[in-house]
Design an enzyme around this catalytic site. Sequence first.
Site, PDB file in Angstrom:
ATOM      1  N   SER A   1       0.890  -1.237   0.040  1.00  0.00           N
ATOM      2  CA  SER A   1      -0.096   0.001   0.024  1.00  0.00           C
ATOM      3  C   SER A   1       0.914   1.300  -0.126  1.00  0.00           C
ATOM      4  O   SER A   1       2.090   1.174   0.420  1.00  0.00           O
ATOM      5  CB  SER A   1      -0.791   0.035   1.237  1.00  0.00           C
ATOM      6  OG  SER A   1      -1.469   1.308   1.383  1.00  0.00           O
TER       7      SER A   1
ATOM      8  N   TYR B   1      -1.926  -1.867  10.412  1.00  0.00           N
ATOM      9  CA  TYR B   1      -1.942  -2.092   8.978  1.00  0.00           C
ATOM     10  C   TYR B   1      -0.783  -1.318   8.394  1.00  0.00           C
ATOM     11  O   TYR B   1      -0.193  -1.898   7.628  1.00  0.00           O
ATOM     12  CB  TYR B   1      -3.135  -1.552   8.398  1.00  0.00           C
ATOM     13  CG  TYR B   1      -3.530  -1.521   6.821  1.00  0.00           C
ATOM     14  CD1 TYR B   1      -3.915  -2.633   6.250  1.00  0.00           C
ATOM     15  CD2 TYR B   1      -3.200  -0.619   5.840  1.00  0.00           C
ATOM     16  CE1 TYR B   1      -4.252  -2.897   5.060  1.00  0.00           C
ATOM     17  CE2 TYR B   1      -3.286  -0.663   4.691  1.00  0.00           C
ATOM     18  CZ  TYR B   1      -3.608  -1.752   3.997  1.00  0.00           C
ATOM     19  OH  TYR B   1      -3.900  -1.886   2.774  1.00  0.00           O
TER      20      TYR B   1
END
Length: 324
Positions: free
Chosen positions: A142, A155
């Site tokens: 990401s 995350y």
Amino acid sequence: MHTKDLVVVVTGASSGIGRATALEFARHGAALVLAARGAEGLEAVADECRARRGARAVVQPVDVADEAAVAELARRAVGEFGRIDVWVNAAAVAVFGAVEDVPADEVRRVLDVNVVGCLNGARAALPVMRRQGAGVLVDVSSVLGLVSSPYNSAYTISKHAVLAFDASLRQELRLAGERNVRVCTVLPATTDTPFFQHLANRTGRRVRAMPPVYTARRVARAIVGTVRRPRRTVFVGVSARSLRLAAALAPGTVERILAVKVDRTLFVRREAAPHSEGTLFTAQSGPGSVGGGWHGTARTAGRRAGVAAAVGAATAGALRRARR
């Protein structure tokens, strides 16, 4: 590498980026081995893949945090199709909340799926690829593997870890002389998937996708393109590439800007939400989907321009300070 007739394993295939990736490879004539925890979603996406140019697709419910189950997934792929040309690690979960509010077992679960899941995939796929003399491993990280976000520390840690893991893996393969086994990391910006509906939430506020939002198919096309022409890292979305540049030039400024932007735009104002474990520990029910309903073309284009302007201002400020 030509994509036609490839054997492709995709984890996280029942939803979002994983599902879009499976469909994109099916469109190019690949044979697919699809894995996720939810059997119903897997069967649904397998049917969609078979409807595209008659692609061959088999499914296997798997929790990627389970090393033995992932090893069995690789054996199934070889048993069905004789080889593994591409392995895409796209399974991911998240828990939103302040650092002191998120239980340790939920943090561990995020790391088990997002990081150990990639490790398990690599350990299962690489021996097959080495025997073949070629293959491509794609890990979906990401843009948060490069920058950070408040209320999303587990995350963010996991996506930084995937970037570091892939770098180490590339070094090992190079030292072993495995020049035709490639490891690629894909870093998307915010993507329109059901991810935000299914994440665990400890913030007390309803979470939404933070704009600008890109389509999952755009990420899937980038993954297929990466397999055709392997590269170390691939950023998907203008905002991801802009943040990459800005973070290199002015990391402190970007950190401050993102803190404010996340706090103001990640949550639906004045709308509370109960604490929820989302799909951290249980599979998503139902047939699943690619999109989460977050992408609006005109709205997203305007917000994208706003992000680009903010990043540009941070970059320009950093350059002015550097010249002094």
